[in-house]
Design a protein around this motif. Structure first.
Motif, PDB file in Angstrom:
ATOM      1  N   GLY A 213     -10.099  11.662   5.357  1.00 57.30           N
ATOM      2  CA  GLY A 213      -9.768  10.240   5.291  1.00 57.30           C
ATOM      3  C   GLY A 213      -8.445   9.984   4.596  1.00 57.30           C
ATOM      4  N   ARG A 214      -7.696   9.063   5.117  1.00 55.56           N
ATOM      5  CA  ARG A 214      -6.405   8.699   4.522  1.00 55.56           C
ATOM      6  C   ARG A 214      -6.630   7.902   3.248  1.00 55.56           C
ATOM      7  NH1 ARG A 214      -3.087  11.741   7.308  1.00 55.56           N
ATOM      8  NH2 ARG A 214      -3.020  11.367   9.523  1.00 55.56           N
TER       9      ARG A 214
ATOM     10  N   LEU B  61       0.848  -1.185   0.000  1.00 52.17           N
ATOM     11  CA  LEU B  61       0.000   0.000   0.000  1.00 52.17           C
ATOM     12  C   LEU B  61       0.886   1.237   0.000  1.00 52.17           C
ATOM     13  CD1 LEU B  61      -2.756  -0.953   2.601  1.00 52.17           C
ATOM     14  CD2 LEU B  61      -2.894  -1.029   0.117  1.00 52.17           C
TER      15      LEU B  61
ATOM     16  N   ILE C  77      -7.837   3.225  -2.002  1.00 51.21           N
ATOM     17  CA  ILE C  77      -8.488   2.815  -0.760  1.00 51.21           C
ATOM     18  C   ILE C  77      -8.589   4.054   0.120  1.00 51.21           C
ATOM     19  CG2 ILE C  77      -8.241   1.413   1.327  1.00 51.21           C
ATOM     20  CD1 ILE C  77      -6.445  -0.446  -0.431  1.00 51.21           C
ATOM     21  N   LYS C  78      -9.757   4.272   0.697  1.00 49.06           N
ATOM     22  CA  LYS C  78      -9.927   5.372   1.643  1.00 49.06           C
ATOM     23  C   LYS C  78     -10.219   4.741   2.992  1.00 49.06           C
ATOM     24  CE  LYS C  78     -11.744   9.921   1.963  1.00 49.06           C
ATOM     25  NZ  LYS C  78     -12.515  10.963   1.320  1.00 49.06           N
ATOM     26  N   THR C  79      -9.339   4.976   3.958  1.00 53.80           N
ATOM     27  CA  THR C  79      -9.404   4.268   5.235  1.00 53.80           C
ATOM     28  C   THR C  79     -10.406   4.843   6.224  1.00 53.80           C
ATOM     29  OG1 THR C  79      -7.558   5.563   6.097  1.00 53.80           O
ATOM     30  CG2 THR C  79      -7.035   3.462   5.026  1.00 53.80           C
ATOM     31  N   SER C  80     -10.895   6.063   5.964  1.00 54.99           N
ATOM     32  CA  SER C  80     -11.948   6.621   6.804  1.00 54.99           C
ATOM     33  C   SER C  80     -12.752   7.610   5.967  1.00 54.99           C
ATOM     34  CB  SER C  80     -11.366   7.289   8.052  1.00 54.99           C
ATOM     35  OG  SER C  80     -10.502   8.334   7.696  1.00 54.99           O
TER      36      SER C  80
ATOM     37  N   ARG D 281      -2.955   0.597  -3.881  1.00 55.54           N
ATOM     38  CA  ARG D 281      -2.270  -0.685  -4.014  1.00 55.54           C
ATOM     39  C   ARG D 281      -1.292  -0.564  -5.181  1.00 55.54           C
ATOM     40  NH1 ARG D 281      -4.886  -4.546  -1.013  1.00 55.54           N
ATOM     41  NH2 ARG D 281      -7.096  -4.148  -0.643  1.00 55.54           N
TER      42      ARG D 281
ATOM     43  N   THR E 234       1.146   5.574  -0.054  1.00 54.44           N
ATOM     44  CA  THR E 234       0.504   6.866   0.150  1.00 54.44           C
ATOM     45  C   THR E 234       0.633   7.671  -1.152  1.00 54.44           C
ATOM     46  OG1 THR E 234       2.526   7.947   0.892  1.00 54.44           O
ATOM     47  CG2 THR E 234       1.160   6.860   2.594  1.00 54.44           C
TER      48      THR E 234
ATOM     49  N   LYS F 172      -4.868   5.473   0.258  1.00 53.10           N
ATOM     50  CA  LYS F 172      -3.747   4.580  -0.070  1.00 53.10           C
ATOM     51  C   LYS F 172      -4.022   3.979  -1.448  1.00 53.10           C
ATOM     52  CE  LYS F 172      -1.889   4.427   4.180  1.00 53.10           C
ATOM     53  NZ  LYS F 172      -0.582   4.234   4.660  1.00 53.10           N
TER      54      LYS F 172
END
Length: 68
Positions: free
Chosen positions: A43-44, A5, A35-38, A48, A7, A46
């Motif tokens: 939201g962070r 993953l 991918i949005k973690t929140s 792949r 940034t 990431k």
């Protein structure tokens, strides 16, 4: 082996796309999957590594192809 993953900053360092360009693509619905973690604006995000590679492969124009 797990898929790494990255940034937006790491994507910039490895592939040259600025974090702002990545943000613009996300907003417009273009670019590699992420991918949005929140939820929310804070939201962070990431990426792949495999999603970046797949997206780059899909953007590749073959010489002598139908469209340039």
């Amino acid at each position: 082996m797990t898929d790494e993953l990255l940034t937006p900053r790491q994507v910039h360092e490895r592939y040259g796309f600025s974090p702002q360009t990545l943000a613009n693509w996300r907003w417009c619905g273009h670019g590699p999957s992420y991918i949005k973690t929140s939820p929310g604006r804070s939201g962070r995000v990431k990426y792949r590594r495999s999603a970046i590679e797949a997206w780059l492969n899909a953007q590749t124009v073959k010489v002598g192809g139908d469209a340039a």
